[in-house]
Enzyme design. Structure first.
Site, mmCIF file in Angstrom:
data_model
loop_
_atom_site.group_PDB
_atom_site.id
_atom_site.type_symbol
_atom_site.label_atom_id
_atom_site.label_comp_id
_atom_site.label_asym_id
_atom_site.label_seq_id
_atom_site.Cartn_x
_atom_site.Cartn_y
_atom_site.Cartn_z
ATOM 1 C CG LEU A 239 -2.106 -0.929 1.505
ATOM 2 C CD1 LEU A 239 -2.828 -0.830 2.665
ATOM 3 C CD2 LEU A 239 -2.905 -0.729 0.153
ATOM 4 C CG ASP A 240 0.543 4.530 -2.859
ATOM 5 O OD1 ASP A 240 1.391 3.518 -3.308
ATOM 6 O OD2 ASP A 240 -0.305 5.103 -3.589
ATOM 7 C CE LYS A 241 5.412 8.516 5.132
ATOM 8 N NZ LYS A 241 6.497 9.117 5.228
#
Length: 320
Positions: A140-142
């Site tokens: 997942l993106d930050k």
């Protein structure tokens, strides 16, 4: 005076030596053993040798000479996080068994460590489960919140990685978009390369291998022509795929996306105040996959983060 620290459930099963080296990374092992021999370090008022296994609720005596050391976890790669960080991540667990652990990851926490990243899920989950061989099986993106599945052994990692690669694992995201969408449902099918979207594969430079990006979407609700509540079902997993597809294919970026769009700044009143957060309004809401141990199909849902839930409730948007 000496300090007494109560062992939390996060640290249950940790050896005393490892516990001290995590808390006091500047401490030498010979100094640790010297303090043990002198009775300066104790467990529940009893003398110790250093290799004892700590249990939840144990009281560890900390000599006053150790106050100058920084109480944080420091790994060989320079990552640093506090025990409070570990406890907060433990609270994010929504499913845990012998093969997998699933987190509802908060926005702003990196999934994987790297240059300039001092705190990440992969390093902290290894500390939470020191006797398991934990491994990330997707990302997942930050800035994205929501469901993150982590394998706890090699067999589970291989099985889950195959499911994500073969697209048999099904993921659903909820997002609030900064504008309105022309078509209320559809499929976005193009190419995403290094933060750019290409509709025509022939326009991609020949020295770049094209990466196809496919996303199904459905509008769940709208607010006065200003905001759109959308369900995304990505069929591929390109970097920033949903953020790029929102901004450049649907022409309405996700609220809070400071990379591919801007948060609407002219909304006034209660809604305008709710949207002033700097966080990304994108959540990995639901995931369906075959359990690597039991073989059964399971579906897990995440609670929306507070900053999204408050807006969704205000606008009376429904969950799918």
């Amino acid at each position: 005076m000496a300090e007494f620290v109560k062992i939390s459930s996060v640290e249950d099963g940790t050896r005393l030596l490892r516990w001290f080296l995590r808390h006091y990374p500047g401490m030498l092992q010979r100094d640790f053993y010297k303090l043990c021999r002198g009775g300066q370090i104790r467990i529940n008022s009893s003398r110790c040798k250093g290799m004892e296994i700590l249990k939840t609720g144990d009281l560890v005596r900390i000599p006053p000479t150790l106050r100058s050391y920084q109480k944080s976890v420091k790994t060989e790669n320079g990552d640093r996080y506090s025990l409070g960080d570990l406890e907060e991540l433990r609270k994010c667990i929504i499913h845990n068994d012998n093969d997998i652990v699933v987190f509802n990851k908060p926005a702003g926490l990196a999934v994987q460590g790297g240059t300039g990243i001092k705190k990440s899920v992969d390093k902290m989950v290894a500390a939470l489960f020191p006797y398991d061989k934990t491994a990330l099986v997707h990302r997942l993106d930050k800035e994205t919140s929501g469901l993150l599945v982590v394998a706890k052994n090699q067999k589970a990692a291989q099985d889950l990685a195959k499911q994500f690669q073969n697209k048999t694992a099904h993921k659903e995201y909820l997002a609030l978009l900064n504008g309105t969408v022309s078509h209320k449902s559809g499929t976005i099918d193009n190419y995403v390369i290094k933060g750019q979207v290409f509709e025509d594969v022939n326009k991609i430079p020949k020295d770049i291998h094209p990466q196809r990006a496919i996303t199904d979407y459905k509008v769940l609700g709208e607010a006065s022509g200003l905001l759109t509540w959308v369900l995304f079902c990505p069929k591929t997993g390109r970097t920033h795929q949903l953020r790029l597809h929102s901004a450049y294919s649907l022409h309405v970026p996700i609220v809070g996306d400071d990379l591919y769009g801007i948060t609407r700044g002219n909304l006034e009143g209660a809604l305008g105040a709710l949207l002033k957060t700097q966080k990304l309004f994108l959540c990995a809401y639901r995931i369906t996959f075959r359990h690597p141990g039991t073989g059964k199909i399971i579906t897990l849902c995440a609670e929306l983060p507070d900053f999204m839930q408050s807006v969704v409730s205000f606008l009376e948007f429904k969950l799918p």
